[in-house]
Design a protein around this motif. Sequence first.
Motif, PDB file in Angstrom:
ATOM      1  N   LEU A  49      35.217  60.551  61.097  1.00  0.00           N
ATOM      2  CA  LEU A  49      34.753  60.762  59.725  1.00  0.00           C
ATOM      3  C   LEU A  49      35.843  60.352  58.731  1.00  0.00           C
ATOM      4  O   LEU A  49      37.032  60.556  58.976  1.00  0.00           O
ATOM      5  N   CYS A  50      35.401  59.765  57.612  1.00  0.00           N
ATOM      6  CA  CYS A  50      36.327  59.306  56.568  1.00  0.00           C
ATOM      7  C   CYS A  50      37.119  60.491  56.003  1.00  0.00           C
ATOM      8  O   CYS A  50      36.537  61.497  55.611  1.00  0.00           O
ATOM      9  N   ARG A  51      38.449  60.352  55.963  1.00  0.00           N
ATOM     10  CA  ARG A  51      39.301  61.454  55.502  1.00  0.00           C
ATOM     11  C   ARG A  51      39.075  61.786  54.036  1.00  0.00           C
ATOM     12  O   ARG A  51      38.985  62.952  53.661  1.00  0.00           O
ATOM     13  N   LEU A  52      38.991  60.741  53.193  1.00  0.00           N
ATOM     14  CA  LEU A  52      38.854  60.989  51.748  1.00  0.00           C
ATOM     15  C   LEU A  52      37.494  61.603  51.433  1.00  0.00           C
ATOM     16  O   LEU A  52      37.386  62.456  50.550  1.00  0.00           O
ATOM     17  N   CYS A  53      36.443  61.169  52.162  1.00  0.00           N
ATOM     18  CA  CYS A  53      35.116  61.755  51.946  1.00  0.00           C
ATOM     19  C   CYS A  53      35.095  63.206  52.423  1.00  0.00           C
ATOM     20  O   CYS A  53      34.456  64.057  51.798  1.00  0.00           O
ATOM     21  N   LEU A  54      35.797  63.501  53.517  1.00  0.00           N
ATOM     22  CA  LEU A  54      35.860  64.888  54.005  1.00  0.00           C
ATOM     23  C   LEU A  54      36.496  65.787  52.941  1.00  0.00           C
ATOM     24  O   LEU A  54      36.060  66.926  52.750  1.00  0.00           O
ATOM     25  N   LEU A  85      38.981  55.513  57.365  1.00  0.00           N
ATOM     26  CA  LEU A  85      38.302  55.579  56.068  1.00  0.00           C
ATOM     27  C   LEU A  85      36.978  54.824  56.153  1.00  0.00           C
ATOM     28  O   LEU A  85      36.807  53.948  56.996  1.00  0.00           O
ATOM     29  N   CYS A  86      36.054  55.166  55.235  1.00  0.00           N
ATOM     30  CA  CYS A  86      34.841  54.361  55.109  1.00  0.00           C
ATOM     31  C   CYS A  86      35.159  53.182  54.188  1.00  0.00           C
ATOM     32  O   CYS A  86      36.155  53.201  53.473  1.00  0.00           O
ATOM     33  N   THR A  87      34.303  52.169  54.206  1.00  0.00           N
ATOM     34  CA  THR A  87      34.605  50.957  53.439  1.00  0.00           C
ATOM     35  C   THR A  87      34.751  51.223  51.931  1.00  0.00           C
ATOM     36  O   THR A  87      35.719  50.736  51.331  1.00  0.00           O
ATOM     37  N   PRO A  88      33.843  51.980  51.287  1.00  0.00           N
ATOM     38  CA  PRO A  88      34.008  52.215  49.839  1.00  0.00           C
ATOM     39  C   PRO A  88      35.330  52.907  49.500  1.00  0.00           C
ATOM     40  O   PRO A  88      36.002  52.523  48.533  1.00  0.00           O
ATOM     41  N   CYS A  89      35.737  53.910  50.322  1.00  0.00           N
ATOM     42  CA  CYS A  89      37.000  54.616  50.063  1.00  0.00           C
ATOM     43  C   CYS A  89      38.178  53.666  50.245  1.00  0.00           C
ATOM     44  O   CYS A  89      39.136  53.696  49.467  1.00  0.00           O
ATOM     45  N   HIS A  90      38.106  52.821  51.292  1.00  0.00           N
ATOM     46  CA  HIS A  90      39.209  51.887  51.554  1.00  0.00           C
ATOM     47  C   HIS A  90      39.333  50.874  50.419  1.00  0.00           C
ATOM     48  O   HIS A  90      40.443  50.575  49.966  1.00  0.00           O
TER      49      HIS A  90
HETATM   50 ZN   LIG Z   1      35.026  57.676  52.404  1.00  0.00          ZN
END
Ligand SMILES: [Zn+2]
Length: 110
Positions: A49-54, A85-90
């Motif tokens: 799971l994406c860290r920033l989204c978490l 990370l997910c693509t939008p966060c990256h």
């Molecule tokens: Zn994310």
Amino acid sequence: MPTQPPRYRPPGWKPGKPWERPGLFVKDNRKRGRAGMRDRAAVLAEEPLCRLCLDKGLEVASDIVDHIVPLAWGGSDQRHNKQGLCTPCHDEKSKAERKLAQRRKIADFD
Ligand SMILES: [Zn+2]
């Protein structure tokens, strides 16, 4: 008239020569090829799971392995400097880093 505040330089600091910077002639220590693929797969398996989204309370699958401190800023290629990370966060993180580097010229090593 000065346009930038003075920057701290450690004693003995010298400006880097263009041919000593990572790029065309000098490689950074990033893992490439199969070793890099294995490393990225291991990080994504550890952090699905994406860290920033978490942090925002969302559960989004991570699909990119990101260097927390970018390699261009002297970050290491070790596991502790990597996150999923997910693509939008990256994209957002990379954009912010480029903006910061442009403002402070960190990427130039000067
Ligand atoms: Zn994310």
